[in-house]
Design a protein around this motif. Structure first.
Motif, PDB file in Angstrom:
ATOM      1  N   TYR A   1       0.800  -1.218   0.000  1.00  0.00           N
ATOM      2  CA  TYR A   1       0.000   0.000   0.000  1.00  0.00           C
ATOM      3  C   TYR A   1       0.834   1.270   0.000  1.00  0.00           C
ATOM      4  O   TYR A   1       0.487   2.248  -0.646  1.00  0.00           O
ATOM      5  CB  TYR A   1      -0.976   0.018   1.175  1.00  0.00           C
ATOM      6  CG  TYR A   1      -1.764   1.304   1.198  1.00  0.00           C
ATOM      7  CD1 TYR A   1      -2.659   1.579   0.168  1.00  0.00           C
ATOM      8  CD2 TYR A   1      -1.582   2.251   2.189  1.00  0.00           C
ATOM      9  CE1 TYR A   1      -3.368   2.767   0.148  1.00  0.00           C
ATOM     10  CE2 TYR A   1      -2.295   3.433   2.172  1.00  0.00           C
ATOM     11  CZ  TYR A   1      -3.184   3.689   1.154  1.00  0.00           C
ATOM     12  OH  TYR A   1      -3.875   4.869   1.122  1.00  0.00           O
ATOM     13  N   GLU A   2       1.944   1.287   0.725  1.00  0.00           N
ATOM     14  CA  GLU A   2       2.744   2.511   0.786  1.00  0.00           C
ATOM     15  C   GLU A   2       3.206   2.918  -0.614  1.00  0.00           C
ATOM     16  O   GLU A   2       3.134   4.082  -0.997  1.00  0.00           O
ATOM     17  CB  GLU A   2       3.936   2.335   1.722  1.00  0.00           C
ATOM     18  CG  GLU A   2       4.637   3.624   2.014  1.00  0.00           C
ATOM     19  CD  GLU A   2       5.632   3.507   3.157  1.00  0.00           C
ATOM     20  OE1 GLU A   2       6.130   4.547   3.581  1.00  0.00           O
ATOM     21  OE2 GLU A   2       5.905   2.386   3.626  1.00  0.00           O
TER      22      GLU A   2
ATOM     23  N   PHE B   1      -8.215  -4.075   2.948  1.00  0.00           N
ATOM     24  CA  PHE B   1      -7.803  -5.273   2.215  1.00  0.00           C
ATOM     25  C   PHE B   1      -9.065  -6.095   1.982  1.00  0.00           C
ATOM     26  O   PHE B   1      -9.815  -6.338   2.918  1.00  0.00           O
ATOM     27  CB  PHE B   1      -6.795  -6.000   3.105  1.00  0.00           C
ATOM     28  CG  PHE B   1      -6.435  -7.391   2.714  1.00  0.00           C
ATOM     29  CD1 PHE B   1      -5.304  -7.620   1.963  1.00  0.00           C
ATOM     30  CD2 PHE B   1      -7.190  -8.479   3.136  1.00  0.00           C
ATOM     31  CE1 PHE B   1      -4.920  -8.915   1.639  1.00  0.00           C
ATOM     32  CE2 PHE B   1      -6.823  -9.766   2.816  1.00  0.00           C
ATOM     33  CZ  PHE B   1      -5.680  -9.978   2.060  1.00  0.00           C
ATOM     34  N   PHE B   2      -9.322  -6.504   0.754  1.00  0.00           N
ATOM     35  CA  PHE B   2     -10.582  -7.169   0.414  1.00  0.00           C
ATOM     36  C   PHE B   2     -10.358  -8.491  -0.288  1.00  0.00           C
ATOM     37  O   PHE B   2      -9.412  -8.652  -1.046  1.00  0.00           O
ATOM     38  CB  PHE B   2     -11.401  -6.285  -0.538  1.00  0.00           C
ATOM     39  CG  PHE B   2     -11.793  -4.988   0.065  1.00  0.00           C
ATOM     40  CD1 PHE B   2     -12.997  -4.846   0.722  1.00  0.00           C
ATOM     41  CD2 PHE B   2     -10.945  -3.897  -0.011  1.00  0.00           C
ATOM     42  CE1 PHE B   2     -13.353  -3.639   1.289  1.00  0.00           C
ATOM     43  CE2 PHE B   2     -11.293  -2.686   0.557  1.00  0.00           C
ATOM     44  CZ  PHE B   2     -12.497  -2.561   1.205  1.00  0.00           C
TER      45      PHE B   2
ATOM     46  N   SER C   1      -4.588  -4.174   6.004  1.00  0.00           N
ATOM     47  CA  SER C   1      -3.303  -4.788   5.709  1.00  0.00           C
ATOM     48  C   SER C   1      -2.447  -3.768   4.982  1.00  0.00           C
ATOM     49  O   SER C   1      -2.940  -2.757   4.493  1.00  0.00           O
ATOM     50  CB  SER C   1      -3.494  -6.017   4.826  1.00  0.00           C
ATOM     51  OG  SER C   1      -2.243  -6.603   4.503  1.00  0.00           O
ATOM     52  N   SER C   2      -1.168  -4.043   4.893  1.00  0.00           N
ATOM     53  CA  SER C   2      -0.279  -3.181   4.119  1.00  0.00           C
ATOM     54  C   SER C   2       0.025  -3.784   2.760  1.00  0.00           C
ATOM     55  O   SER C   2       0.689  -3.160   1.940  1.00  0.00           O
ATOM     56  CB  SER C   2       1.022  -2.935   4.885  1.00  0.00           C
ATOM     57  OG  SER C   2       1.683  -4.161   5.106  1.00  0.00           O
TER      58      SER C   2
ATOM     59  N   TYR D   1      -6.543   3.436   5.989  1.00  0.00           N
ATOM     60  CA  TYR D   1      -7.245   2.996   7.186  1.00  0.00           C
ATOM     61  C   TYR D   1      -6.947   3.932   8.343  1.00  0.00           C
ATOM     62  O   TYR D   1      -5.815   4.366   8.533  1.00  0.00           O
ATOM     63  CB  TYR D   1      -6.792   1.586   7.551  1.00  0.00           C
ATOM     64  CG  TYR D   1      -7.239   1.151   8.909  1.00  0.00           C
ATOM     65  CD1 TYR D   1      -8.546   0.753   9.114  1.00  0.00           C
ATOM     66  CD2 TYR D   1      -6.375   1.171   9.989  1.00  0.00           C
ATOM     67  CE1 TYR D   1      -8.974   0.359  10.372  1.00  0.00           C
ATOM     68  CE2 TYR D   1      -6.804   0.780  11.248  1.00  0.00           C
ATOM     69  CZ  TYR D   1      -8.095   0.379  11.428  1.00  0.00           C
ATOM     70  OH  TYR D   1      -8.516   0.011  12.665  1.00  0.00           O
ATOM     71  N   SER D   2      -7.952   4.241   9.127  1.00  0.00           N
ATOM     72  CA  SER D   2      -7.743   5.070  10.309  1.00  0.00           C
ATOM     73  C   SER D   2      -8.912   4.889  11.269  1.00  0.00           C
ATOM     74  O   SER D   2     -10.045   4.730  10.847  1.00  0.00           O
ATOM     75  CB  SER D   2      -7.645   6.542   9.903  1.00  0.00           C
ATOM     76  OG  SER D   2      -7.584   7.362  11.036  1.00  0.00           O
ATOM     77  N   HIS D   3      -8.630   4.943  12.553  1.00  0.00           N
ATOM     78  CA  HIS D   3      -9.697   5.015  13.547  1.00  0.00           C
ATOM     79  C   HIS D   3     -10.136   6.458  13.748  1.00  0.00           C
ATOM     80  O   HIS D   3     -11.048   6.727  14.505  1.00  0.00           O
ATOM     81  CB  HIS D   3      -9.227   4.463  14.902  1.00  0.00           C
ATOM     82  CG  HIS D   3      -9.203   2.980  14.958  1.00  0.00           C
ATOM     83  ND1 HIS D   3      -8.276   2.293  15.670  1.00  0.00           N
ATOM     84  CD2 HIS D   3      -9.982   2.038  14.386  1.00  0.00           C
ATOM     85  CE1 HIS D   3      -8.480   1.003  15.557  1.00  0.00           C
ATOM     86  NE2 HIS D   3      -9.506   0.824  14.768  1.00  0.00           N
TER      87      HIS D   3
END
Length: 107
Positions: free
Chosen positions: A18-19, A84-85, A93-94, A67-69
């Motif tokens: 992802y990065e 992640f799907f 996930s990364s 993703y974040s809370h």
């Protein structure tokens, strides 16, 4: 009249994580063919819920949404984790093994 392009294309192999995906998207560099883009979290969630197991064929995809809370969580995203799907399964996930590009269809 020609056949219209599908709103969702076949899987594209992508294992860089992802990065790397985020860095490319922030530079305006798409991994998808012209007219297509990496799906956001809502679009990927709909694919996860409504596309059959045979459509997924055991593959996993990343979305363009990180993703974040947010303000309610204690685990803040550093920009390296995304949604992640796979078939009927969503987590964070990364990395994943592929992308599945989408395009906007105006009716």
């Amino acid at each position: 009249m020609g056949k219209a392009a599908a709103p969702i294309m076949d899987f594209i192999s992508y294992t860089a994580g992802y990065e790397s995906l985020r860095n490319q998207l922030e530079k305006g560099e798409s991994l998808c063919p012209e007219g297509y883009r990496v799906p956001n979290v809502r679009e990927a969630a709909l694919m996860s819920l409504f596309c059959s197991n045979s459509w997924w064929n055991g593959k996993t995809i990343l979305s363009s949404s990180y993703y974040s809370h947010g303000i309610y969580g204690t685990n803040y995203d550093t920009g390296t984790v995304t949604w992640f799907f796979q078939s009927n399964y969503v987590t964070v996930s990364s990395s994943a093994e592929s992308l599945r590009c989408v395009r906007d269809v105006y009716m």
